[in-house]
Enzyme design. Sequence first.
Site, PDB file in Angstrom:
ATOM      1  N   HIS A 108      40.946  13.714 -37.154  1.00 34.61           N
ATOM      2  CA  HIS A 108      39.904  13.438 -36.160  1.00 34.61           C
ATOM      3  C   HIS A 108      38.763  12.587 -36.708  1.00 34.61           C
ATOM      4  O   HIS A 108      38.396  11.572 -36.094  1.00 34.61           O
ATOM      5  CB  HIS A 108      39.366  14.748 -35.590  1.00 34.61           C
ATOM      6  N   ASP A 115      38.081  27.762 -36.137  1.00 31.90           N
ATOM      7  CA  ASP A 115      37.435  28.694 -35.219  1.00 31.90           C
ATOM      8  C   ASP A 115      35.970  28.914 -35.594  1.00 31.90           C
ATOM      9  O   ASP A 115      35.083  28.976 -34.730  1.00 31.90           O
ATOM     10  CB  ASP A 115      38.180  30.038 -35.213  1.00 31.90           C
TER      11      ASP A 115
END
Length: 382
Positions: free
Chosen positions: A18, A83
């Site tokens: 990313h 997370d």
Amino acid sequence: MATISSHIAVMTFPFSSHPSALLNLVRRLAASAPTVRFSFLSTAKSNQAIFSGKQYDNIKPYDVSDGLPEGGGSRGEGRLLVDRYILSIWWRNGCDAMGVPWIALWIGGPCSLSIHIHTDPIRSTVGDTGMAQNAEQTLKFIPGMSKIQISDLPEGIVDHLEMPIAHALHIMGLKLPGATAVVLNSYEEIDLTIITDLKTKLKKVLSVGPSTLTSSSPSKPDESGCLPWLDKHKAASVAYISFGTILVPPPSELAALAEAIEASGVPYLWSLPDHLRHHLPQGFVERTSTRGMIVSWAPQLQVLAHTSVGIHITHSGWNSVLESISYAVPMICRPFFADNMLNCRMVEDVWEIGVRVEDGILTKSGTMKAIELLLFNDKGKK
């Protein structure tokens, strides 16, 4: 330096490919707009990796928290670290609150983006019975998805809604219609029906991919000599093996893949981290040394562009799929998570440019069948 005319905050998801994909786009924008300042916000670890040794006149990196305690705490790996980062991000609703125009970059494929935008209709259709009971049901009610099955969906679309990443992606799908534009790392012809549908739901859709084809030179030189080694082999004869940077097959599958490669007799170039090599069968490297090469890192784009590469054994991550398509290399897919299953289904059943390994697991016999089909069979040549 030119007088700054405007300022753009660039916020990235600091994992996998990313950050580099976003920096690649920003680098091109910055070169075309020298009076615009770009502030690139990511974690210290991510910024250090992608900005190492590089400086740009109007792009400046800024470090943000990775969600771990100051000066302590386990660094974590994989999904755990992802997370934690998602739970800590402060900018999720910032642009809306301040009335600032925003543009989203989706580095995955149009198919996976469509899934996240259609999450609520998918859940309504499946109902309370969940993924297991509806595994083979297709998404024919979504344009371009008639061959996609419920079992192909990423975690959190139907089940495990409590997962932080699933929740964040659901919110993203709901908020994207408010974006000034959504930029896709793809090109329209590959999924024209899907992209046409996305254009009815988003203000503007801009297809600017495959982004890796416009990237700068590889992040590292070809120190292992992959390209000279490939020069010694016949056209379309080598199996290139790489499963990305996040996950790898479990030890039993690595061993089975090695056994299949050895039994098939095909030349191979395998990008495999050093700490995983002990999972290979004893003596495998020595027995196949005359036709195989194992490296810790390979310049993938250059490898796939090489005429000697005949198949790509891959996790079917979007960048790997796009790069294989760009250089017409058929794929053998062993998907793991996220968009891997969706991409694999598109590769095998929609575009028909590769196959999924038997039962989605690397076994000696199943992998040998796939290699035989793609390298030596008329259907594979087609």
